[in-house]
Design a protein around this motif. Structure first.
Motif, PDB file in Angstrom:
ATOM      1  N   MET A  64       0.853  -1.185   0.000  1.00 23.47           N
ATOM      2  CA  MET A  64       0.000   0.000   0.000  1.00 23.47           C
ATOM      3  C   MET A  64       0.890   1.237   0.000  1.00 23.47           C
ATOM      4  SD  MET A  64      -3.006   1.168   2.680  1.00 23.47           S
ATOM      5  CE  MET A  64      -1.987   1.189   4.152  1.00 23.47           C
ATOM      6  N   LEU A  65       0.634   2.134  -0.952  1.00 26.86           N
ATOM      7  CA  LEU A  65       1.283   3.431  -0.999  1.00 26.86           C
ATOM      8  C   LEU A  65       0.208   4.478  -0.734  1.00 26.86           C
ATOM      9  CD1 LEU A  65       3.808   5.190  -1.635  1.00 26.86           C
ATOM     10  CD2 LEU A  65       2.957   5.294  -3.994  1.00 26.86           C
ATOM     11  N   THR A  66       0.395   5.289   0.288  1.00 28.81           N
ATOM     12  CA  THR A  66      -0.585   6.333   0.606  1.00 28.81           C
ATOM     13  C   THR A  66       0.071   7.699   0.539  1.00 28.81           C
ATOM     14  OG1 THR A  66      -0.149   6.159   2.975  1.00 28.81           O
ATOM     15  CG2 THR A  66      -1.959   4.840   2.119  1.00 28.81           C
ATOM     16  N   ARG A  67      -0.772   8.693   0.260  1.00 29.08           N
ATOM     17  CA  ARG A  67      -0.355  10.094   0.255  1.00 29.08           C
ATOM     18  C   ARG A  67      -1.313  10.839   1.163  1.00 29.08           C
ATOM     19  NH1 ARG A  67      -1.754  12.534  -4.258  1.00 29.08           N
ATOM     20  NH2 ARG A  67      -0.324  14.236  -3.977  1.00 29.08           N
ATOM     21  N   LYS A  68      -0.766  11.569   2.099  1.00 31.06           N
ATOM     22  CA  LYS A  68      -1.553  12.391   3.015  1.00 31.06           C
ATOM     23  C   LYS A  68      -0.872  13.736   3.164  1.00 31.06           C
ATOM     24  CE  LYS A  68      -2.890   8.546   6.029  1.00 31.06           C
ATOM     25  NZ  LYS A  68      -2.798   8.011   7.388  1.00 31.06           N
ATOM     26  N   SER A  69      -1.626  14.678   3.688  1.00 27.12           N
ATOM     27  CA  SER A  69      -1.022  15.942   4.077  1.00 27.12           C
ATOM     28  C   SER A  69      -0.041  15.643   5.205  1.00 27.12           C
ATOM     29  CB  SER A  69      -2.108  16.903   4.554  1.00 27.12           C
ATOM     30  OG  SER A  69      -1.533  18.011   5.188  1.00 27.12           O
ATOM     31  N   ALA A  70       1.047  16.387   5.286  1.00 32.13           N
ATOM     32  CA  ALA A  70       2.030  16.164   6.350  1.00 32.13           C
ATOM     33  C   ALA A  70       1.403  16.333   7.735  1.00 32.13           C
ATOM     34  CB  ALA A  70       3.213  17.102   6.182  1.00 32.13           C
ATOM     35  N   SER A  71       0.281  17.057   7.818  1.00 30.18           N
ATOM     36  CA  SER A  71      -0.417  17.219   9.092  1.00 30.18           C
ATOM     37  C   SER A  71      -1.230  15.980   9.453  1.00 30.18           C
ATOM     38  CB  SER A  71      -1.354  18.430   9.029  1.00 30.18           C
ATOM     39  OG  SER A  71      -2.427  18.167   8.131  1.00 30.18           O
ATOM     40  N   GLY A  72      -1.367  15.037   8.501  1.00 29.57           N
ATOM     41  CA  GLY A  72      -2.140  13.824   8.737  1.00 29.57           C
ATOM     42  C   GLY A  72      -3.542  13.897   8.144  1.00 29.57           C
ATOM     43  N   ALA A  73      -3.954  15.061   7.691  1.00 27.46           N
ATOM     44  CA  ALA A  73      -5.291  15.225   7.112  1.00 27.46           C
ATOM     45  C   ALA A  73      -5.337  14.629   5.707  1.00 27.46           C
ATOM     46  CB  ALA A  73      -5.659  16.704   7.055  1.00 27.46           C
ATOM     47  N   LEU A  75      -6.019  14.531   1.782  1.00 26.89           N
ATOM     48  CA  LEU A  75      -5.834  15.533   0.738  1.00 26.89           C
ATOM     49  C   LEU A  75      -7.183  15.840   0.091  1.00 26.89           C
ATOM     50  CD1 LEU A  75      -2.630  14.121  -0.971  1.00 26.89           C
ATOM     51  CD2 LEU A  75      -2.800  16.013   0.637  1.00 26.89           C
ATOM     52  N   THR A  76      -7.437  17.105  -0.137  1.00 26.48           N
ATOM     53  CA  THR A  76      -8.674  17.503  -0.815  1.00 26.48           C
ATOM     54  C   THR A  76      -8.409  17.936  -2.244  1.00 26.48           C
ATOM     55  OG1 THR A  76      -8.448  19.738   0.076  1.00 26.48           O
ATOM     56  CG2 THR A  76      -9.801  18.170   1.334  1.00 26.48           C
ATOM     57  N   ALA A  77      -7.145  18.088  -2.610  1.00 20.61           N
ATOM     58  CA  ALA A  77      -6.757  18.478  -3.967  1.00 20.61           C
ATOM     59  C   ALA A  77      -5.349  17.979  -4.245  1.00 20.61           C
ATOM     60  CB  ALA A  77      -6.815  19.992  -4.115  1.00 20.61           C
ATOM     61  N   ASP A  78      -5.012  17.860  -5.514  1.00 21.25           N
ATOM     62  CA  ASP A  78      -3.684  17.405  -5.910  1.00 21.25           C
ATOM     63  C   ASP A  78      -2.766  18.561  -6.271  1.00 21.25           C
ATOM     64  OD1 ASP A  78      -3.777  14.695  -5.510  1.00 21.25           O
ATOM     65  OD2 ASP A  78      -4.567  14.253  -7.495  1.00 21.25           O
ATOM     66  N   THR A  79      -2.827  19.631  -5.497  1.00 18.00           N
ATOM     67  CA  THR A  79      -1.928  20.754  -5.765  1.00 18.00           C
ATOM     68  C   THR A  79      -0.510  20.351  -5.364  1.00 18.00           C
ATOM     69  OG1 THR A  79      -2.375  21.724  -3.600  1.00 18.00           O
ATOM     70  CG2 THR A  79      -3.742  22.463  -5.440  1.00 18.00           C
ATOM     71  N   THR A  80       0.448  20.885  -6.075  1.00 14.65           N
ATOM     72  CA  THR A  80       1.835  20.470  -5.855  1.00 14.65           C
ATOM     73  C   THR A  80       2.525  21.216  -4.729  1.00 14.65           C
ATOM     74  OG1 THR A  80       2.593  22.022  -7.535  1.00 14.65           O
ATOM     75  CG2 THR A  80       2.108  19.774  -8.255  1.00 14.65           C
ATOM     76  N   SER A  81       1.937  22.303  -4.245  1.00 17.56           N
ATOM     77  CA  SER A  81       2.611  23.121  -3.231  1.00 17.56           C
ATOM     78  C   SER A  81       2.331  22.669  -1.794  1.00 17.56           C
ATOM     79  CB  SER A  81       2.181  24.581  -3.397  1.00 17.56           C
ATOM     80  OG  SER A  81       0.775  24.689  -3.240  1.00 17.56           O
ATOM     81  N   GLU A 151      -9.340   7.635  -0.614  1.00 17.92           N
ATOM     82  CA  GLU A 151      -8.807   8.067   0.669  1.00 17.92           C
ATOM     83  C   GLU A 151      -7.712   7.090   1.089  1.00 17.92           C
ATOM     84  OE1 GLU A 151     -12.144   7.729   3.296  1.00 17.92           O
ATOM     85  OE2 GLU A 151     -12.275   5.591   3.047  1.00 17.92           O
ATOM     86  N   PRO A 152      -6.768   7.521   1.914  1.00 22.16           N
ATOM     87  CA  PRO A 152      -5.768   6.566   2.424  1.00 22.16           C
ATOM     88  C   PRO A 152      -6.450   5.554   3.338  1.00 22.16           C
ATOM     89  CG  PRO A 152      -5.068   8.841   2.793  1.00 22.16           C
ATOM     90  CD  PRO A 152      -6.491   8.882   2.346  1.00 22.16           C
TER      91      PRO A 152
END
Length: 177
Positions: A64-73, A75-81, A151-152
């Motif tokens: 399993m590969l997951t992507r989350k906000s560094a805050s743990g929330a 992601l609501t969008a795939d913005t790169t910043s 979602e993760p």
């Protein structure tokens, strides 16, 4: 996804050109190696590497590969910043003992727009590797279904998939849609 291989060598399991890949790295000992997620960055390639496991035992491994906000929330969008945390988890289930016998989870946090852009940009995924890019050796083994979730997945939900590969549950009753 799930995979298995009896062949001990460096090999690509899944990749998107030379932007990112999940691959096996020979560990130099019988049946053992590392699973690695690599993503291109402006400063070079960034990696997440699992602990040394018996990946070359010709048994099914769940990844399993997951992507989350560094805050743990979530992601609501795939913005790169955004500050993103990538997490690579791999487990193997022993059905005779009814336990997850091998597990590894590692993470990588990045706030580099160029790194995040490599992951979210349009491109072609190659299953089993394309023979170019990070590692030129393609997967010598089997790849069993790839699942994408909105979602993760929690570790509990992923554990259920490891124990029961035909399951399709997510974190909630609606997440499998």
């Amino acid at each position: 996804f799930r995979f298995r291989t009896p062949t001990r060598r460096n090999q690509t399991i899944i990749q998107k050109g030379s932007e990112w890949a999940i691959s096996l790295q020979d560990g130099g000992t019988t049946n053992k190696g590392y699973l690695r997620f690599a993503v291109s960055a402006s400063t070079g390639v960034q990696y997440i590497t699992s602990s040394l496991q018996q990946f070359y035992n010709d048994e099914m491994w769940s990844v399993m590969l997951t992507r989350k906000s560094a805050s743990g929330a979530e992601l609501t969008a795939d913005t790169t910043s955004q500050n993103i945390t990538y997490e690579l988890t791999t487990k193997q289930y022993d059905s005779s003992r009814e336990v997850v016998r091998c597990a590894s989870s590692q993470s990588l946090s990045t706030n580099t727009a160029a790194t995040n852009a490599k992951f979210v940009a349009d491109g072609t995924l190659s299953f089993g590797g394309s023979g170019t890019g990070f590692y030129t050796t393609q997967l010598s083994g089997s790849l069993m279904e790839l699942r994408l979730w909105s979602e993760p997945l929690s570790q509990d939900s992923f554990d259920n998939h490891v124990r029961a590969p035909k399951s399709y549950n997510g974190n909630t009753t609606e997440s499998f849609f």
